[in-house]
Scaffold this active site. Structure first.
Site, PDB file in Angstrom:
ATOM      1  N   GLU A  71       5.663 -19.055  -0.550  1.00 40.97           N
ATOM      2  CA  GLU A  71       4.867 -17.878  -0.152  1.00 40.97           C
ATOM      3  C   GLU A  71       3.390 -18.144  -0.375  1.00 40.97           C
ATOM      4  O   GLU A  71       2.962 -18.494  -1.478  1.00 40.97           O
ATOM      5  CB  GLU A  71       5.307 -16.624  -0.920  1.00 40.97           C
ATOM      6  CG  GLU A  71       4.474 -15.420  -0.463  1.00 40.97           C
ATOM      7  CD  GLU A  71       5.015 -14.061  -0.861  1.00 40.97           C
ATOM      8  OE1 GLU A  71       6.141 -13.979  -1.389  1.00 40.97           O
ATOM      9  OE2 GLU A  71       4.284 -13.074  -0.633  1.00 40.97           O
ATOM     10  N   GLU A  96      -1.352 -18.315  -5.136  1.00 39.24           N
ATOM     11  CA  GLU A  96      -2.297 -17.192  -5.083  1.00 39.24           C
ATOM     12  C   GLU A  96      -3.488 -17.508  -5.988  1.00 39.24           C
ATOM     13  O   GLU A  96      -3.308 -17.717  -7.190  1.00 39.24           O
ATOM     14  CB  GLU A  96      -1.594 -15.901  -5.543  1.00 39.24           C
ATOM     15  CG  GLU A  96      -2.486 -14.680  -5.668  1.00 39.24           C
ATOM     16  CD  GLU A  96      -3.233 -14.345  -4.393  1.00 39.24           C
ATOM     17  OE1 GLU A  96      -2.600 -13.979  -3.388  1.00 39.24           O
ATOM     18  OE2 GLU A  96      -4.478 -14.482  -4.375  1.00 39.24           O
ATOM     19  N   ASP A 145      -5.560 -12.589   4.503  1.00 41.52           N
ATOM     20  CA  ASP A 145      -6.914 -12.042   4.693  1.00 41.52           C
ATOM     21  C   ASP A 145      -7.264 -12.108   6.178  1.00 41.52           C
ATOM     22  O   ASP A 145      -7.201 -13.194   6.772  1.00 41.52           O
ATOM     23  CB  ASP A 145      -7.926 -12.859   3.887  1.00 41.52           C
ATOM     24  CG  ASP A 145      -7.666 -12.755   2.398  1.00 41.52           C
ATOM     25  OD1 ASP A 145      -8.240 -11.866   1.764  1.00 41.52           O
ATOM     26  OD2 ASP A 145      -6.864 -13.555   1.868  1.00 41.52           O
ATOM     27  N   LYS A 149     -14.260 -10.220  11.382  1.00 36.50           N
ATOM     28  CA  LYS A 149     -15.485 -10.453  12.169  1.00 36.50           C
ATOM     29  C   LYS A 149     -15.367 -11.807  12.876  1.00 36.50           C
ATOM     30  O   LYS A 149     -14.938 -12.784  12.254  1.00 36.50           O
ATOM     31  CB  LYS A 149     -16.715 -10.493  11.269  1.00 36.50           C
ATOM     32  CG  LYS A 149     -17.080  -9.151  10.705  1.00 36.50           C
ATOM     33  CD  LYS A 149     -18.363  -9.269   9.894  1.00 36.50           C
ATOM     34  CE  LYS A 149     -18.635  -7.972   9.171  1.00 36.50           C
ATOM     35  NZ  LYS A 149     -19.505  -8.127   8.020  1.00 36.50           N
ATOM     36  N   ASP A 181      -1.466  -6.417   9.812  1.00 34.59           N
ATOM     37  CA  ASP A 181      -1.682  -5.117  10.454  1.00 34.59           C
ATOM     38  C   ASP A 181      -3.054  -5.097  11.143  1.00 34.59           C
ATOM     39  O   ASP A 181      -3.648  -4.048  11.306  1.00 34.59           O
ATOM     40  CB  ASP A 181      -1.487  -3.948   9.473  1.00 34.59           C
ATOM     41  CG  ASP A 181      -2.343  -4.050   8.221  1.00 34.59           C
ATOM     42  OD1 ASP A 181      -3.193  -4.965   8.122  1.00 34.59           O
ATOM     43  OD2 ASP A 181      -2.165  -3.207   7.321  1.00 34.59           O
ATOM     44  N   THR A 219       5.069  -4.435   0.184  1.00 37.61           N
ATOM     45  CA  THR A 219       4.187  -4.559  -0.983  1.00 37.61           C
ATOM     46  C   THR A 219       3.231  -3.362  -1.037  1.00 37.61           C
ATOM     47  O   THR A 219       3.050  -2.650  -0.055  1.00 37.61           O
ATOM     48  CB  THR A 219       3.339  -5.845  -0.920  1.00 37.61           C
ATOM     49  OG1 THR A 219       2.438  -5.737   0.183  1.00 37.61           O
ATOM     50  CG2 THR A 219       4.210  -7.085  -0.764  1.00 37.61           C
ATOM     51  N   ARG A 220       2.605  -3.216  -2.199  1.00 32.78           N
ATOM     52  CA  ARG A 220       1.620  -2.131  -2.351  1.00 32.78           C
ATOM     53  C   ARG A 220       0.463  -2.339  -1.374  1.00 32.78           C
ATOM     54  O   ARG A 220      -0.060  -1.390  -0.810  1.00 32.78           O
ATOM     55  CB  ARG A 220       1.095  -2.097  -3.789  1.00 32.78           C
ATOM     56  CG  ARG A 220       1.956  -1.219  -4.694  1.00 32.78           C
ATOM     57  CD  ARG A 220       1.235  -0.995  -6.023  1.00 32.78           C
ATOM     58  NE  ARG A 220       1.385  -2.159  -6.875  1.00 32.78           N
ATOM     59  CZ  ARG A 220       2.389  -2.337  -7.728  1.00 32.78           C
ATOM     60  NH1 ARG A 220       3.303  -1.417  -7.858  1.00 32.78           N
ATOM     61  NH2 ARG A 220       2.477  -3.417  -8.467  1.00 32.78           N
TER      62      ARG A 220
HETATM   63  C1  SAM Z   1      -4.645  -9.342   1.873  1.00 33.97           C
HETATM   64  S1  SAM Z   1      -3.838 -10.072   0.550  1.00 33.97           S
HETATM   65  C2  SAM Z   1      -2.101  -9.760   0.815  1.00 33.97           C
HETATM   66  C3  SAM Z   1      -1.278 -10.020  -0.387  1.00 33.97           C
HETATM   67  C4  SAM Z   1       0.252 -10.018  -0.205  1.00 33.97           C
HETATM   68  N1  SAM Z   1       0.682 -11.075   0.679  1.00 33.97           N
HETATM   69  C5  SAM Z   1       0.776  -8.701   0.268  1.00 33.97           C
HETATM   70  O1  SAM Z   1       1.203  -8.606   1.437  1.00 33.97           O
HETATM   71  O2  SAM Z   1       0.752  -7.742  -0.515  1.00 33.97           O
HETATM   72  C6  SAM Z   1      -3.966 -11.796   0.995  1.00 33.97           C
HETATM   73  C7  SAM Z   1      -3.856 -12.702  -0.219  1.00 33.97           C
HETATM   74  O3  SAM Z   1      -3.823 -14.053   0.219  1.00 33.97           O
HETATM   75  C8  SAM Z   1      -4.513 -14.845  -0.735  1.00 33.97           C
HETATM   76  N2  SAM Z   1      -4.912 -16.102  -0.053  1.00 33.97           N
HETATM   77  C9  SAM Z   1      -5.814 -16.255   0.937  1.00 33.97           C
HETATM   78  N3  SAM Z   1      -5.940 -17.540   1.289  1.00 33.97           N
HETATM   79  C10 SAM Z   1      -5.054 -18.234   0.514  1.00 33.97           C
HETATM   80  C11 SAM Z   1      -4.721 -19.595   0.394  1.00 33.97           C
HETATM   81  N4  SAM Z   1      -5.330 -20.539   1.148  1.00 33.97           N
HETATM   82  N5  SAM Z   1      -3.783 -19.955  -0.509  1.00 33.97           N
HETATM   83  C12 SAM Z   1      -3.179 -19.027  -1.288  1.00 33.97           C
HETATM   84  N6  SAM Z   1      -3.471 -17.700  -1.227  1.00 33.97           N
HETATM   85  C13 SAM Z   1      -4.396 -17.311  -0.343  1.00 33.97           C
HETATM   86  C14 SAM Z   1      -5.669 -13.968  -1.170  1.00 33.97           C
HETATM   87  O4  SAM Z   1      -6.187 -14.320  -2.431  1.00 33.97           O
HETATM   88  C15 SAM Z   1      -5.018 -12.568  -1.174  1.00 33.97           C
HETATM   89  O5  SAM Z   1      -4.541 -12.217  -2.450  1.00 33.97           O
END
Ligand code: SAM
Length: 239
Positions: A71, A96, A145, A149, A181, A219-220
């Site tokens: 994941e 993460e 993420d 933009k 989303d 997830t939250r």
């Molecule tokens: C918008 S959050 C969504 C978190 C989770 N997947 C959820 O659905 O609740 C996206 C997460 O991906 C992590 N992330 C982004 N790029 C990543 C990478 N290259 N390797 C590991 N994690 C990454 C970010 O730190 C962030 O916590």
């Protein structure tokens, strides 16, 4: 390219691809969380230093996992922990860089005595580069993420080179789930996967991407509904 643009790899001074995540620090960890991070995280952490495309992920676990799942960006770890508990005979690697998320995962692993999770508290691409060919059964990229933009699209995780890496490490028939989303990111991801000869989209009808799959764990973060469309679930298989 500025210094901020470049992602310094966790295993040395070499610079990797553009950074795909935002902040890695948040609120200070509680004393209990910090203690668990200090004492427990090293037990699940993955050492990549001697590995370049030669790390067999099943060897990271003590129980010869039936499948190894991966994941990327587990955030608050609800999906990671939930899937690990549903599949105790599988091994799951979670990556993460956001420390509060890592602390949540470590706390849950410790409290629930979970044995089948390994963690990397940094960029998932460090581990993917270390893994051997055809070694993963499944990859989850849940609500990454969006970098919505246009000038930031280059920071999106889903890029042509990244899909080549995923194709290298996935077994034939291995699966990838991508959820978002943000409509533009859904279109972007679908275009990149469809352009790749390595993946096939498994959807047959609109409900296949509009209705959360049966094995999905909400997830939250997902519940906040921060995007501009309802969640889209795209499942691909490596051909
Ligand atoms: C918008 S959050 C969504 C978190 C989770 N997947 C959820 O659905 O609740 C996206 C997460 O991906 C992590 N992330 C982004 N790029 C990543 C990478 N290259 N390797 C590991 N994690 C990454 C970010 O730190 C962030 O916590």
């Amino acid at each position: 390219m500025t210094g901020e643009d470049k992602h310094k790899k966790s295993n040395g001074s070499e610079f990797g691809p553009l950074r795909t995540f935002g902040r890695t620090g948040g609120r200070p960890l509680s004393a209990r969380q910090q203690k668990l991070m200090d004492e427990e995280l090293p037990k699940y952490a993955i050492d990549t230093k001697d590995h370049k495309a030669n790390l067999a992920p099943d060897t990271l676990f003590t129980h010869s996992p039936r499948e190894v799942w991966f994941e990327i960006g587990f955030g608050g770890a609800e999906h990671l922990i939930g899937q690990a508990q549903k599949h105790p005979d599988f091994g799951i690697i979670g990556c993460e860089p956001f420390l509060e998320g890592v602390a949540k995962a470590v706390t849950q692993i410790w409290e629930n005595k979970i044995k089948n999770i390994r963690l990397h508290a940094d960029d998932a691409r460090d581990i993917l580069d270390a893994l051997s060919d055809n070694s993963l059964d499944r990859v989850f990229i849940m609500f990454p993420d969006p970098w919505h933009k246009a000038k930031h699209h280059k920071r999106r995780l889903i890029q042509v080179e990244f899909l080549q890496t995923l194709a290298r490490v996935l077994k034939k028939g291995g699966q990838v789930r991508f959820a978002t989303d943000w409509a533009n990111y859904a279109d972007w991801a679908l275009e990149k996967f469809e352009a790749s000869d390595d993946f096939e989209w498994t959807a047959n009808q609109a409900d296949d991407w509009r209705i959360p799959p049966e094995d999905h764990i909400t997830t939250r973060y997902q519940m906040k509904g921060l995007g501009d469309c309802k969640p889209v679930f795209l499942d691909f298989v490596k051909v």
